[in-house]
Design a protein around this motif. Structure first.
Motif, PDB file in Angstrom:
ATOM      1  N   ALA A   1       5.831   7.166   0.271  1.00  0.00           N
ATOM      2  CA  ALA A   1       6.789   6.562   1.152  1.00  0.00           C
ATOM      3  C   ALA A   1       6.952   7.561   2.466  1.00  0.00           C
ATOM      4  O   ALA A   1       6.779   8.782   2.280  1.00  0.00           O
ATOM      5  CB  ALA A   1       8.147   6.897   0.377  1.00  0.00           C
ATOM      6  N   ASP A   2       6.823   6.899   3.771  1.00  0.00           N
ATOM      7  CA  ASP A   2       7.020   7.551   4.818  1.00  0.00           C
ATOM      8  C   ASP A   2       8.514   7.436   5.322  1.00  0.00           C
ATOM      9  O   ASP A   2       8.973   6.189   5.240  1.00  0.00           O
ATOM     10  CB  ASP A   2       5.845   7.179   5.828  1.00  0.00           C
ATOM     11  N   LEU A   3       9.095   8.434   5.959  1.00  0.00           N
ATOM     12  CA  LEU A   3      10.284   8.074   6.663  1.00  0.00           C
ATOM     13  C   LEU A   3      10.262   8.366   8.358  1.00  0.00           C
ATOM     14  O   LEU A   3       9.536   9.499   8.712  1.00  0.00           O
ATOM     15  CB  LEU A   3      11.433   8.791   5.922  1.00  0.00           C
ATOM     16  N   GLY A  31       0.564  -1.019   0.156  1.00  0.00           N
ATOM     17  CA  GLY A  31       0.048   0.207   0.073  1.00  0.00           C
ATOM     18  C   GLY A  31       0.933   1.300   0.022  1.00  0.00           C
ATOM     19  O   GLY A  31       0.553   2.280  -0.925  1.00  0.00           O
ATOM     20  N   ASP A  32       2.020   1.289   0.834  1.00  0.00           N
ATOM     21  CA  ASP A  32       2.749   2.406   0.858  1.00  0.00           C
ATOM     22  C   ASP A  32       4.149   1.656   1.396  1.00  0.00           C
ATOM     23  O   ASP A  32       4.237   0.812   1.754  1.00  0.00           O
ATOM     24  CB  ASP A  32       2.412   3.604   1.559  1.00  0.00           C
ATOM     25  N   ILE A  33       5.222   2.547   1.236  1.00  0.00           N
ATOM     26  CA  ILE A  33       6.498   2.256   1.766  1.00  0.00           C
ATOM     27  C   ILE A  33       6.747   2.817   2.975  1.00  0.00           C
ATOM     28  O   ILE A  33       6.694   4.083   3.145  1.00  0.00           O
ATOM     29  CB  ILE A  33       7.520   2.749   0.547  1.00  0.00           C
ATOM     30  N   ASP A  34       7.399   2.041   3.928  1.00  0.00           N
ATOM     31  CA  ASP A  34       7.407   2.503   5.399  1.00  0.00           C
ATOM     32  C   ASP A  34       8.917   2.671   5.680  1.00  0.00           C
ATOM     33  O   ASP A  34       9.451   1.542   5.773  1.00  0.00           O
ATOM     34  CB  ASP A  34       6.746   1.767   6.431  1.00  0.00           C
ATOM     35  N   LEU A  35       9.595   3.575   5.667  1.00  0.00           N
ATOM     36  CA  LEU A  35      11.101   3.733   5.791  1.00  0.00           C
ATOM     37  C   LEU A  35      11.426   4.094   7.241  1.00  0.00           C
ATOM     38  O   LEU A  35      10.725   4.630   7.695  1.00  0.00           O
ATOM     39  CB  LEU A  35      12.029   4.367   4.901  1.00  0.00           C
TER      40      LEU A  35
END
Ligand code: DGT
Ligand code: CA
Ligand code: CA
Ligand code: ZN
Length: 576
Positions: free
Chosen positions: A244-246, A197-201
């Motif tokens: 993307a979340d950082l 669904g999204d990229i979790d960094l």
């Protein structure tokens, strides 16, 4: 990544042209361009930089100009203008999986159905309105109904392979930001789910640096749009609208944050329950006994203090892994390093782009001890399928080429088509002349469960078949594939000593994770192959291994972890 964007845009142009009745010559040129983009082994940006766009087969002057425009401006006017020539709702209908322009045009012109919502309403309430249209019968209507349901679940999810490439590019830049001590992906991407669904960094840095790091993160090259930039977390959009979340976390809670944001949510719930039973508290900041931190710097410490074996991320789906970890009974999962050969790849003789020699050399370079080249059979004419005479000549060419390479055993194979009734595109006698036979279904994938299952089992029972390629035939986010009774298929595979493929193309990942697990439970063995169409796609093997791990596969469940001698023994034992 731009290659895929361009392919999609050219397909869309071709589809609209067909609806508005453009000349078939122009339509074909866009189909050809789309295909060229899909198959291009290099990144299109590089080709453009070298001024070599027109060297790509299928790309003429006018298409090259459109590619150039898109790469320079991020837009393609011709694409925008073409889509503007049909109502937006019709364009949306056209994007529905399995919806061809012919059907879309008929629905629109002959039944006034010009949107996804309208199609849903008509099928539900007055399907008879559709059956009067030529080419649309009850079966087509059922397919459309299924793809409506499918489109809803696929919405907004990105394929593992695309997300991995986007995230690796971004991560490399995050790691270069001053103050960042380590960084990695968490979330469904780390678990290796087929879509994310999204990229979790996550990155580790001293607390006082967090705000500045987020500030630099939202300005990185791959960022297309900033959604939010705070003191501890930033959210951005990358190419293709992927979010993307950082998060920046200090060293003492890096492990607990990694565990928390890796999920899955359901796995985390189980872990927290165990913590509570042990009179502790688990959250993203650490594992606590009262106010005292028991663990948090690394994930291993968290699992250890909960009295659990370390659970590999791929298993964290609450499918029994916590219970197994409690008993110390987690399987030792297959690893990339266990893979000793790739048993499904194409060359320029069918729809690949590299030569036999290049494919062999690339496999030697990867350290493989065996490989198989499996071109399409004649039923796949549009994919350059070979007929009986051609495949046998090709087998000779493979054997001749193989002699020049030391240290690798090369099987001259085929990917033979499985017809609707389960019979194969080549006679058993021809199959017997080849060293390795993958049998795959490529068409009529919408059949009912019983029929589809019998089709694949019949192929399994055919002499000389070694492996069933991409058994369900799904294409992620585009078509669901056959509805197979996987227990029955796996039982037949086990009984006949035929392998089931995990196809590592990230648009396929087929067998999928849960099917691989069912197959193993029924005693079937797997082969993880790339189905590479060029040398760079041999790298896709990693996605196949990840999928196998999500299916709880050990090296013992995967035939291409065998040594060359052991594998050869298995291959010849399948002689017929
Ligand atoms: P996705 O992005 O839909 O493919 O799936 P995930 O698993 O990456 O989910 P995402 O991005 O919403 O959140 C990443 C992880 O963070 C998730 O696997 C577990 C954790 N998490 C997020 N929200 C919650 C929550 O409300 N409760 C719990 N326990 N964990 C959460
Ligand atoms: Ca996520
Ligand atoms: Ca997220
Ligand atoms: Zn295939």
């Amino acid at each position: 990544m731009k290659n895929a964007d361009l392919a999609r845009m050219f397909e869309e142009i071709a589809a609209v042209m067909e609806i508005i009745g453009e000349s078939s010559f122009r339509i074909l040129s866009y189909h050809r361009a789309a295909r060229a983009m899909e198959e291009l082994p290099q990144q299109i940006e590089e080709v453009a930089r070298d001024g070599k766009l027109m060297d790509i087969p299928g790309i003429g002057k006018s298409i090259a100009a459109k590619i150039d425009e898109y790469l320079r401006t991020g837009q393609m006017n011709a694409h925008k203008e073409m889509l503007a020539r049909i109502p937006p709702s019709l364009a949306e209908l056209l994007m529905l999986p399995g919806m061809g322009p012919k059907t879309a045009q008929r629905l629109w012109r002959q039944a006034g159905v010009g949107s996804v919502q309208e199609l849903e309403r008509v099928i539900e309430n007055e399907p008879e309105k559709l059956t009067t249209i030529p080419g649309i019968g009850p079966k087509k209507i059922r397919q459309m109904w299924e793809s409506l349901a499918f489109a809803k679940t696929a919405q907004g999810r990105t394929r593992l392979g695309e997300a991995t490439m986007l995230s690796e590019e971004l991560l490399a830049q995050v790691r270069a930001i001053p103050g960042v001590q380590q960084a990695q992906a968490a979330g469904s991407l780390r678990r290796g789910k087929d879509t994310v669904g999204d990229i979790d960094l996550l990155c580790q840095a001293p607390e006082e640096d967090a705000g500045r790091i987020i500030g630099e993160f939202v300005k990185l090259g791959p960022v297309r749009k900033v959604i939010a930039g705070g003191m501890k977390k930033g959210s951005v959009l990358l190419d293709r609208q992927v979010q993307a979340d950082l998060r920046v976390v200090p060293g003492e809670s890096y492990g607990s944050a990694l565990a928390y944001f890796t999920g899955s949510k359901e796995h985390n719930v189980k872990l927290r329950e165990i913590a509570v039973k042990k009179k502790m508290k688990l959250n993203e900041y650490g594992l606590f006994s009262g106010k005292r931190s028991v663990a948090g710097a690394d994930e291993e410490g968290i699992y250890r203090h909960l009295g659990l074996q370390f659970v590999p991320p791929e298993l964290r789906e609450n499918r029994g892994e916590v219970e197994a970890a409690m008993l110390g009974q987690l399987p030792r999962l297959v690893e990339l390093a266990d893979i000793r050969g790739d048993l499904h790849m194409h060359t320029e003789a069918s729809d690949g782009t590299n030569t036999i020699d290049e494919m062999i050399q690339a496999c030697v370079d990867r350290g493989y001890s065996y490989m198989a080249i499996c071109e399409h059979s004649k039923a796949q004419a549009h994919a350059g399928g070979l007929d009986e005479k051609q495949i046998l000549a090709h087998a000779n060419a493979i054997r001749t080429a193989a002699r020049k390479h030391k240290g690798i055993r090369v099987f001259a194979g085929v990917e033979v088509d499985i017809f609707k009734d389960g019979s194969l595109d080549f006679d058993v006698a021809v199959l017997g002349e080849l060293d390795f036979v993958v049998a795959s279904a490529h068409s009529a994938l919408g059949m009912a469960r019983g029929e589809a299952t019998r089709r694949i089992i019949k192929a399994i029972e055919t002499p000389h078949v070694h492996c069933i390629g991409h058994p369900a035939g799904r294409v992620i986010n585009s078509r669901p594939g056959m509805d197979l009774d996987m227990e029955a298929v796996a039982a037949a595979a086990a009984a006949n000593n035929v392998a089931l493929e995990i196809n590592s193309q990230h648009m396929r990942l087929d067998l999928r994770d849960i099917h691989a697990r069912t197959a193993i439970e029924k005693g079937a063995r797997l082969i993880i192959s790339t189905d590479a169409h060029n040398i760079s796609e041999l790298d896709y093997i990693a996605y196949g291994v990840t999928t196998a791990r999500r299916g709880w596969a050990t090296a013992g469940d995967v035939l291409n972890t065998l040594t060359a001698d052991e594998f050869l023994r298995w291959v010849t034992s399948r002689a017929g």
